[in-house]
Design an enzyme around this catalytic site. Structure first.
Site, short mmCIF file in Angstrom:
data_model
loop_
_atom_site.label_atom_id
_atom_site.label_comp_id
_atom_site.label_asym_id
_atom_site.label_seq_id
_atom_site.Cartn_x
_atom_site.Cartn_y
_atom_site.Cartn_z
N ARG A 173 0.83 -1.21 0.00
CA ARG A 173 0.00 0.00 0.00
C ARG A 173 0.86 1.26 0.00
O ARG A 173 0.89 2.01 0.95
CB ARG A 173 -0.97 0.00 1.18
CG ARG A 173 -0.36 -0.64 2.43
CD ARG A 173 -0.91 -0.14 3.72
NE ARG A 173 0.15 -0.16 4.73
CZ ARG A 173 0.13 0.53 5.84
NH1 ARG A 173 -0.87 1.30 6.11
NH2 ARG A 173 1.13 0.46 6.68
N ARG A 177 -0.03 9.80 -5.26
CA ARG A 177 -1.13 10.76 -5.35
C ARG A 177 -0.83 11.82 -6.39
O ARG A 177 0.22 12.43 -6.33
CB ARG A 177 -1.25 11.43 -3.99
CG ARG A 177 -2.63 11.38 -3.44
CD ARG A 177 -2.69 12.16 -2.17
NE ARG A 177 -2.89 11.29 -1.03
CZ ARG A 177 -2.40 11.54 0.16
NH1 ARG A 177 -1.63 12.61 0.35
NH2 ARG A 177 -2.65 10.73 1.16
N ARG A 250 11.52 -7.44 14.51
CA ARG A 250 12.50 -6.41 14.26
C ARG A 250 12.37 -5.42 15.40
O ARG A 250 11.25 -5.08 15.81
CB ARG A 250 12.19 -5.75 12.91
CG ARG A 250 13.27 -4.82 12.43
CD ARG A 250 14.43 -5.56 11.81
NE ARG A 250 15.43 -4.61 11.35
CZ ARG A 250 16.73 -4.79 11.42
NH1 ARG A 250 17.22 -5.92 11.92
NH2 ARG A 250 17.57 -3.88 10.98
N ARG A 281 14.73 7.72 10.85
CA ARG A 281 14.00 9.00 10.92
C ARG A 281 14.34 9.75 12.18
O ARG A 281 14.85 9.17 13.15
CB ARG A 281 12.49 8.81 10.78
CG ARG A 281 11.89 7.76 11.67
CD ARG A 281 10.43 7.48 11.25
NE ARG A 281 9.93 6.30 11.93
CZ ARG A 281 8.81 5.66 11.61
NH1 ARG A 281 8.06 6.08 10.62
NH2 ARG A 281 8.44 4.60 12.29
N GLU A 301 15.72 7.29 15.35
CA GLU A 301 15.17 5.93 15.39
C GLU A 301 16.09 4.99 14.61
O GLU A 301 16.20 5.08 13.41
CB GLU A 301 13.78 5.98 14.77
CG GLU A 301 12.93 4.79 15.04
CD GLU A 301 11.48 5.02 14.59
OE1 GLU A 301 10.91 6.08 14.88
OE2 GLU A 301 10.95 4.13 13.91
N TYR A 349 1.16 -6.66 12.91
CA TYR A 349 1.43 -5.24 13.05
C TYR A 349 0.13 -4.46 12.92
O TYR A 349 -0.42 -4.30 11.85
CB TYR A 349 2.43 -4.76 12.01
CG TYR A 349 2.88 -3.34 12.27
CD1 TYR A 349 3.73 -3.07 13.34
CD2 TYR A 349 2.46 -2.29 11.48
CE1 TYR A 349 4.13 -1.77 13.61
CE2 TYR A 349 2.86 -0.99 11.74
CZ TYR A 349 3.70 -0.74 12.81
OH TYR A 349 4.10 0.54 13.07
N ASP A 351 -2.23 -0.97 13.66
CA ASP A 351 -2.29 0.45 14.02
C ASP A 351 -3.20 0.59 15.24
O ASP A 351 -3.99 -0.30 15.54
CB ASP A 351 -2.87 1.28 12.87
CG ASP A 351 -1.90 1.39 11.69
OD1 ASP A 351 -0.68 1.27 11.92
OD2 ASP A 351 -2.38 1.58 10.56
N1 UDP Z 1 9.15 3.18 3.58
C1 UDP Z 1 10.13 3.60 2.70
N2 UDP Z 1 10.55 4.90 2.73
C2 UDP Z 1 10.04 5.81 3.59
C3 UDP Z 1 9.03 5.39 4.49
C4 UDP Z 1 8.62 4.07 4.47
O1 UDP Z 1 10.61 2.82 1.90
O2 UDP Z 1 10.47 6.98 3.57
C5 UDP Z 1 8.70 1.76 3.55
C6 UDP Z 1 9.58 0.86 4.42
O3 UDP Z 1 9.72 -0.39 3.76
C7 UDP Z 1 8.77 0.71 5.69
C8 UDP Z 1 7.34 0.75 5.18
O4 UDP Z 1 7.38 1.63 4.04
O5 UDP Z 1 9.07 -0.49 6.35
C9 UDP Z 1 6.30 1.23 6.20
O6 UDP Z 1 6.71 2.49 6.72
P1 UDP Z 1 5.78 3.44 7.60
O7 UDP Z 1 6.62 4.61 7.98
O8 UDP Z 1 4.51 3.68 6.88
O9 UDP Z 1 5.43 2.52 8.86
P2 UDP Z 1 5.82 2.61 10.40
O10 UDP Z 1 7.19 2.07 10.51
O11 UDP Z 1 5.75 4.05 10.80
O12 UDP Z 1 4.81 1.78 11.06
#
Ligand code: UDP
Length: 371
Positions: A173, A177, A250, A281, A301, A349, A351
């Site tokens: 997903r 956009r 992980r 990030r 992080e 996982y 939300d």
């Molecule tokens: N992802 C990526 N680049 C980004 C942010 C996310 O490739 O800048 C990919 C990455 O594989 C990650 C997945 O999208 O594991 C889900 O990231 P998201 O930040 O949506 O999920 P969160 O870790 O915050 O639950």
């Protein structure tokens, strides 16, 4: 029945807190325990310098479900925070999620037609009909430039594996956009609770007996004797003493820094794609609440390999782990006096809004209430 409680809830995160709240409302007697020294599970925030620090990772509430939105609004009002992360990639800042702003920054394209033409061309050239791994999946969805600029290195850091060795579904997903809209989520409702997530947890658990610093496994027999039923929200493999093997996760390591400036990065979330940074990030917590404090707290992080001494953040949903989980699930279904729920007990996982919905559904199921 002459037990002291109807339910012993093991784990004071969202699943357990919602469950205890709903059951208490129906005159059931609950005891909620948690091994940590605080309630709230991973939504718990720690106040530092007047800033709510998301101690176990940034949490941004969003949902499309009005029922869930109304539910959380019983306990806190929400501010109008909209998640609009930036991505620092190859030395340049870009808007996320992938939208017309990103495409302009990447290619200088101005119209949706121009941007779409580039993506379509790259998808045709590098994509495949049935992607077998994350790399092929990404190339087939968004093409080469977006994959290489924003996805490849971030994902490899996050999961500690080559993108060609990761399952495709992780990025099923990826929103693309063709409007100038930096809102990360597509949901109708979004925000951060005013007063922080602890306000919601305290509201849910108000008037309910809770005990922190209690490790279920250290006093299992005595604790199990206290209640008719157990609601278990911890790791499902640990509940069964790892008899079918250990599930893998992980983990993350958070490094907090206090800076004596008002504003460090101008945004709550900045992703760092490049492999030259070990973190994925930087979160600047005050921006979730439009804070005006004179200092700021940021969190880097760092993805990490998991071992049992570390927090289990992301289930690793490959075939091997799914197989192991199914064994435990079968086992769990044989126990009529234990309810398993939440991210760790369901090895999924979730939300926040999904956890709340699943806890409410579980309560309704138990009470035989038709939706
Ligand atoms: N992802 C990526 N680049 C980004 C942010 C996310 O490739 O800048 C990919 C990455 O594989 C990650 C997945 O999208 O594991 C889900 O990231 P998201 O930040 O949506 O999920 P969160 O870790 O915050 O639950």
């Amino acid at each position: 029945k002459e037990k002291e409680y109807d339910y012993l809830v093991v784990g004071a995160g969202l699943f357990g807190s919602v469950f205890a709240h709903e059951m208490t409302k129906r005159s059931k007697k609950c005891l909620v325990i948690d091994k940590r020294n605080h309630l709230g599970g991973n939504v718990y925030c720690e106040e530092k310098e007047g800033i709510n620090v998301h101690k176990y990772g940034a949490h941004i509430f969003h949902t499309n479900d009005k029922r869930i939105w109304d539910y959380v609004n019983q306990f806190a009002s929400f501010n109008n925070y909209i998640n609009s992360p930036l991505s620092l990639s190859k030395g340049k800042l870009y808007n996320l999620p992938f939208n017309m702003n990103t495409f302009y920054q990447l290619w200088g394209t101005q119209t949706p037609q121009e941007a779409k033409a580039i993506i379509d061309e790259q998808v045709a050239k590098y994509g495949t009909k049935s992607p077998k791994n994350l790399e092929e999946q990404a190339l087939s969805l968004v093409g080469k430039d977006i994959y290489e600029t924003f996805i490849k290195e971030y994902t490899e850091k996050q999961w500690g594996k080559k993108a060609t060795e990761l399952p495709a579904f992780i990025i099923k997903r990826l929103p693309v956009r063709y409007t100038y809209n930096n809102n990360y989520f597509n949901d109708r409702y979004q925000g951060i609770p005013i007063g922080g997530y602890n306000t919601i947890i305290n509201g849910l658990l108000k008037g309910i007996e809770t005990k922190t610093n209690v490790d279920f496994f250290k006093e299992r027999e005595q604790l199990e004797g206290l209640a008719d039923k157990i609601v278990y929200t911890g790791k499902i493999d640990e509940f069964f003493d790892y008899k079918h093997g250990q599930l893998e996760y992980r983990s993350l390591r958070f490094e907090n820094e206090l800076h004596a400036i008002e504003n460090y990065q101008g945004n709550a979330v900045v992703n760092y794609n490049d492999s030259s940074f070990a973190f994925t990030r930087i979160i600047e917590h005050k921006h979730f609440e439009f804070g005006k404090q004179s200092k700021t707290i940021i969190t880097k992080e760092y993805p990490e390999a998991w071992d049992p001494s570390k927090e289990a953040y992301y289930p690793i949903n490959n075939d091997k782990n799914q197989g192991v989980y199914q064994e435990y699930k079968k086992e769990s279904q044989k126990l009529s006096n234990v309810i398993f729920g939440g991210r760790l007990a369901e090895y999924r996982y979730y939300d926040m809004h999904q956890i709340i919905a699943s806890s409410l559904t579980k309560v309704e199921e138990i009470l035989g209430i038709e939706k």
